[in-house]
Design a protein around this motif. Structure first.
Motif, short mmCIF file in Angstrom:
data_model
loop_
_atom_site.label_atom_id
_atom_site.label_comp_id
_atom_site.label_asym_id
_atom_site.label_seq_id
_atom_site.Cartn_x
_atom_site.Cartn_y
_atom_site.Cartn_z
N SER A 85 51.28 23.36 37.23
CA SER A 85 50.24 22.52 37.83
C SER A 85 49.45 23.33 38.84
O SER A 85 49.91 24.35 39.37
N LEU A 100 46.22 22.64 42.00
CA LEU A 100 45.31 21.77 42.74
C LEU A 100 44.20 22.65 43.28
O LEU A 100 44.43 23.50 44.15
N THR A 122 40.59 22.73 45.12
CA THR A 122 39.67 21.95 45.95
C THR A 122 38.54 22.85 46.42
O THR A 122 38.79 23.89 47.04
N GLN A 176 37.70 17.99 43.84
CA GLN A 176 39.10 18.37 43.68
C GLN A 176 39.60 18.04 42.27
O GLN A 176 39.38 16.95 41.76
N LEU A 187 43.17 18.11 39.96
CA LEU A 187 44.61 18.31 39.80
C LEU A 187 44.85 18.49 38.30
O LEU A 187 44.67 17.56 37.51
N THR A 193 47.27 19.86 35.06
CA THR A 193 48.63 20.12 34.61
C THR A 193 48.61 20.85 33.27
O THR A 193 47.67 20.72 32.48
N SER A 233 43.03 17.62 33.25
CA SER A 233 42.39 17.67 34.57
C SER A 233 42.03 16.27 35.02
O SER A 233 41.26 15.57 34.35
N ALA A 267 40.80 25.26 37.96
CA ALA A 267 42.14 24.69 38.01
C ALA A 267 42.89 24.96 36.71
O ALA A 267 44.10 25.22 36.72
#
Length: 698
Positions: free
Chosen positions: A337, A339, A341, A346, A348, A350, A426, A442
């Motif tokens: 994962s 994160l 920003t 932002q 997140l 995985t 995402s 990300a």
């Protein structure tokens, strides 16, 4: 009467015909490229006074019969649009939307249907040309025609509208739309090409685009309808003066203040409510008009501040990137994962690693393909502080996810080097501009955190534009307001070596190569800055994947042993999967993949499969199981499902009268395969006993 125009583009004949089909539409054309044919219609209703936006909709549909196929699914008919159809519709919508008059707000719909597909060229750019042609010959107000082409490059040579086979060896797949002298839209993927190479590709596209536009103009000259009148929107001078008097100075103060997104929104709302309250008596029922004037004041002041002072809403200069914060490995039960920003945006993201059964099967007009890298993008309402309905995936989410996926797929390892199926998800938790490029960053970080052996890191950045006459400013890492009030949203993703994906949309009537060149150079600086920050957190993939990811083992069997592994009615393979808690996938060439959460059991399953599918060898020793006792000997299973006869004379060195003196059913016994005759195998235990005796004597 039927009218037809044709030219040659990319080595194929492109023709546009009107007058034969769908004559009750405002405009209808059948566009043909090779043997691919797309019917495109344009229809508009009367003007709407109840809205303050342009209600344009574009529908693109691929008919299975166009390729001589039946639709998939139980009902055997086309249903909701596929992701491919949605993405193709966006390639039509985005370049034509800025080319309608600002005051035009009639319900307008473009419908494109693929009626014949030759398997060589994607119909999406053909449909876009048809949309422009249908609008040009109709009475619907349309400022000027566009052309749209796909550009590839093979062995250093640009190819206009490359075939599907040529795209397999091309280092770029870019769709370019433009007017006679300006670029309207760019979208595509490349293999780390330079900014200069991209500009050269756009110039090559523009040559073909001009020919396509000239053909449309010739068609319109012969059969085009007179355009409808569009009444330019005007404001009551007294109302305009009143709103400016109450709001302009206060808006100037808000625009020049460095505020967070929510603070700015709150101050704007407060000012709007104050103006509405003060003007409610003198100008009743003018709420929507007053809000529109206020919007225009904010837009004018923001753009003026950028052009004259080089200062943006959050205090940055034109080239600064917002502060970046990165964390990885936050979620304990995912395979990886991250994160990411950037300012108030932002993502997140995985990573999930799967097995062969997790591949996505893509079935459309082209041959069925399996997809092993998937990226899904989600934009929940809370990311912008709003409530909303949680339904299916929206068109915007599909488009943004596809762009991020194209940016990252270049660095994903080949299946032979990393056989897992890869899914990135995402979720945008905050949004204030360029969430798709945050997803790229990300996603790259999550791949590294999960031990996927990627080639390098990929970062993405969104560029903006404010243009008034000959003055313009390029903005790095745009805010949501700068996107909304500006003239361009230009997303560029890539590595430190070059570009891997690009998407450009504009809201004005085209931009020049000078602006494109400057935007690309500025985007490269921003991208390298972001990559540097990312590399400070994690600069290369971890040495191993998560222990929570499935253990994936491989072996190969003879293709003629596939039936043995599957067994009658699938009993054998089902039994193995149940006993060892694994999933087994078999390819036609004999490749076998074994996936399980327990690596020890997965290894045992692999050994069992090897044993099961191995041909018995004369002279080789086996540890077999006694299956049945007979008067003349015992039947011993030396391999799964493979039995041989251990004759009573071959059981022991000494003469025995009854097999049961030495063996019982279920016993494990060491034997040697003496011979195979007519498919029957003869075994010996006595041979091995002699060897043991000789060793003892020595």
């Amino acid at each position: 009467m039927i009218f037809t125009k044709e030219i040659e583009i990319g080595g194929e004949k492109l023709s546009i015909e009107t007058g034969r089909y769908a004559k009750q539409s405002n405009g209808a054309v059948m566009v043909r490229y090779g043997d691919t044919m797309v019917l495109v219609t344009a229809v508009a209703s009367g003007a709407r006074e109840d809205i303050d936006y342009f209600p344009l909709s574009v529908e693109y549909r691929e008919r299975a019969f166009a390729a001589g196929k039946f639709p998939g699914g139980f009902f055997k008919r086309e249903g909701r649009p596929t992701e491919k159809e949605i993405l193709s519709g966006r390639l039509i919508d985005r370049p034509i939307r800025p080319l309608f008059p600002k005051s035009y707000n009639n319900d307008t719909q473009i419908a494109a249907f693929v009626y014949s597909y030759d398997g060589n060229y994607d119909a999406d750019v053909v449909a876009a040309v048809g949309a422009s042609a249908a609008l040009v010959i109709s009475d619907i107000p349309f400022l000027e025609p566009i052309g749209e082409v796909r550009v590839g490059r093979v062995d250093g040579n640009f190819i206009i509208n490359p075939s599907n086979k040529e795209l397999l060896v091309s280092d770029m797949d870019i769709v370019v739309a433009g007017t006679l002298d300006s670029i309207m839209m760019v979208e595509g993927e490349t293999k780390e090409i330079s900014e200069q190479d991209l500009l050269e590709a756009l110039k090559a596209a523009q040559v073909a685009i001009k020919k396509i536009i000239e053909m449309q103009n010739e068609l319109a000259a012969e059969c085009g309808k007179a355009k409808r009148d569009v009444v330019e929107k005007t404001f009551d001078p007294e109302l305009l003066e009143a709103v400016n008097g109450l709001a302009k100075d206060k808006f100037a103060e808000i625009v020049s203040s460095v505020l967070a997104k929510e603070e700015r929104s709150a101050k704007n709302s407060e000012l709007t409510e104050n103006v509405l309250e003060q003007l409610s008596e003198k100008f009743p029922d003018q709420t929507s008009v007053i809000k529109e004037i206020l919007h225009d004041i904010e837009k004018e002041l923001m753009r003026k501040q950028i052009l004259e002072k080089g200062t943006r809403l959050d205090g940055r200069n034109l080239t600064q990137v917002r502060p970046i914060n990165i964390e990885v490995g936050l979620l304990p039960r995912t395979h990886a994962s991250s994160l990411f920003t950037r300012g108030e945006t932002q993502s997140l993201t995985t990573l999930t690693l799967g097995t062969k059964g997790d591949e996505q099967i893509i079935d459309g007009l082209q041959e069925e393909v399996k997809k092993r890298f998937l990226l899904h993008y989600n934009f929940p309402p809370f990311s912008v502080g709003e409530t909303g309905r949680y339904g299916g995936t929206g068109r915007r989410e599909i488009g943004h996810g596809n762009l991020a996926e194209r940016a990252l797929k270049y660095i994903v390892p080949m299946e032979e080097n990393f056989p897992y199926i890869i899914r990135l998800n995402s979720d945008i938790l905050e949004s204030n501009g360029s969430s798709s490029m945050a997803t790229v960053c990300a996603g790259s970080l999550a791949l590294m955190d999960g031990g996927v052996p990627v080639k390098c890191a990929i970062a993405g950045i969104a560029m903006g534009l404010v243009k008034e006459n000959d003055s313009f400013a390029i903005l790095t890492d745009i805010l949501g307001n700068e996107d909304h009030l500006g003239d361009m949203d230009f997303k560029v993703a890539g590595s430190d070596k070059g570009i891997t994906a690009i998407q450009m949309d504009i809201k004005i009537q085209g931009i020049s190569y000078e602006i494109m060149e400057k935007a690309l150079a500025q985007a490269k600086e921003g991208r390298l800055h972001i990559l540097n920050v990312m590399n400070q957190t994690i600069s290369e993939s971890r040495e191993s994947i998560s222990p929570l990811a499935p253990s994936l083992l491989f072996t190969r069997i003879s293709p003629d042993k596939i039936g043995t592994l599957i067994g009658s009615g699938g009993k054998t393979i089902q039994g193995i999967q149940k006993e060892f808690k694994v999933e087994i996938y078999i390819e036609e060439d004999g490749s076998v993949s074994i996936a399980g959460t327990d690596s020890v059991l997965a290894q045992k399953a692999k050994e069992y499969i090897k044993t099961l599918t191995t041909d018995p060898e004369v002279g080789k020793n086996y540890n077999g199981k006694v299956i049945k006792i007979m008067e003349f000997g015992a039947f011993v299973e030396i391999l799964p499902g493979v039995q041989g006869l251990l004759h009573i004379s071959q059981i022991d060195n000494k003469r025995i009268k009854d097999v049961k003196e030495v063996l019982n059913e279920g016993d494990m016994v060491q034997v040697q395969l003496l011979k195979i005759e007519n498919g029957k195998m003869s075994l010996s235990r006595k041979v091995l006993l002699k060897e043991d005796t000789e060793e003892e004597k020595q």
